[in-house]
Write an enzyme that holds these catalytic residues in place. Structure first.
Site, PDB file in Angstrom:
ATOM      1  N   HIS A 164     -34.294  20.022 -11.867  1.00 48.76           N
ATOM      2  CA  HIS A 164     -33.308  19.468 -10.466  1.00 48.76           C
ATOM      3  C   HIS A 164     -33.797  19.126  -9.520  1.00 48.76           C
ATOM      4  CE1 HIS A 164     -29.012  19.042 -11.773  1.00 48.76           C
ATOM      5  NE2 HIS A 164     -28.417  20.768 -11.218  1.00 48.76           N
ATOM      6  N   TYR A 176     -27.933  23.894  -1.998  1.00 49.90           N
ATOM      7  CA  TYR A 176     -27.747  23.806  -3.358  1.00 49.90           C
ATOM      8  C   TYR A 176     -27.223  22.980  -3.708  1.00 49.90           C
ATOM      9  CZ  TYR A 176     -29.617  28.954  -2.568  1.00 49.90           C
ATOM     10  OH  TYR A 176     -30.995  29.044  -2.391  1.00 49.90           O
TER      11      TYR A 176
END
Length: 192
Positions: free
Chosen positions: A19, A64
């Site tokens: 990610h 995030y």
């Protein structure tokens, strides 16, 4: 001025995960152009410099992944950036083989929650992207576990090549050569 934002998750826990491919490309650009990405503003680490004759802000949102749009929207508004032509977002893509890249000028989120959040905050889906392949999730494995997992040694070698290609693609986009960059990087290679 361009904003080049690489998507990822903050903290050491996520370093080197699938990610965080966007962060890796920002780090590679920062190293090549001697841009310190260490100023905390707009819920991101940012650095200012020049790439391909263009003023740029390199950004690594610290919100995030799933809230990336909050940071990007703040940056875009503050610097009055035209998102259609002067925002480039770099992120991981599970539909591409490890290290393969794709350049897009617009499009849907394609199931990527970071992009989904950016589209929601910007109110449109027309912005430049470089997708960096991280490989498809194995059957029966949880998607979150997969994208938050680390690369194998073989995949890591391919990723390093992909990050280098993403740097070249970003340079070409900044030079106004998006069509030739798409022609070069978006075609399927024989071994894929």
């Amino acid at each position: 001025m361009f904003i080049i934002a690489g998507l990822g998750n903050p903290t050491r826990d996520y370093e080197g995960t699938r990610h965080n491919a966007g962060f890796e490309v920002i780090d590679a650009l920062a190293e090549k152009y001697n841009i310190a990405v260490d100023t905390k503003k707009h819920r991101a680490y940012i650095g200012k410099g020049m790439i391909a004759g263009q003023k740029v802000i390199l950004a690594k949102p610290q919100t995030y992944m799933n809230l990336s749009g909050e940071s990007i929207k703040s940056l875009v508004d503050y610097y009055k950036i035209d998102t259609v032509s002067n925002l480039l977002v770099i992120y991981d893509d599970i539909s591409l083989n490890p290290g393969q890249i794709r350049i897009r000028e617009k499009g849907s989120a394609g199931g990527h929650n970071g992009i989904k959040n950016i589209i929601a905050h910007l109110g449109n889906q027309v912005f430049l992207r470089i997708k960096v392949g991280v490989g498809q999730k194995p059957p029966k494995q949880d998607l979150a576990d997969y994208v938050l997992g680390h690369f194998t040694k073989n995949e890591e070698e391919k990723m390093q090549e992909g990050y280098a290609h993403a740097v070249i693609a970003a340079e070409r986009i900044l030079s106004g050569e998006i069509t030739s960059a798409m022609n070069e990087f978006n075609r399927k290679k024989k071994d894929e």
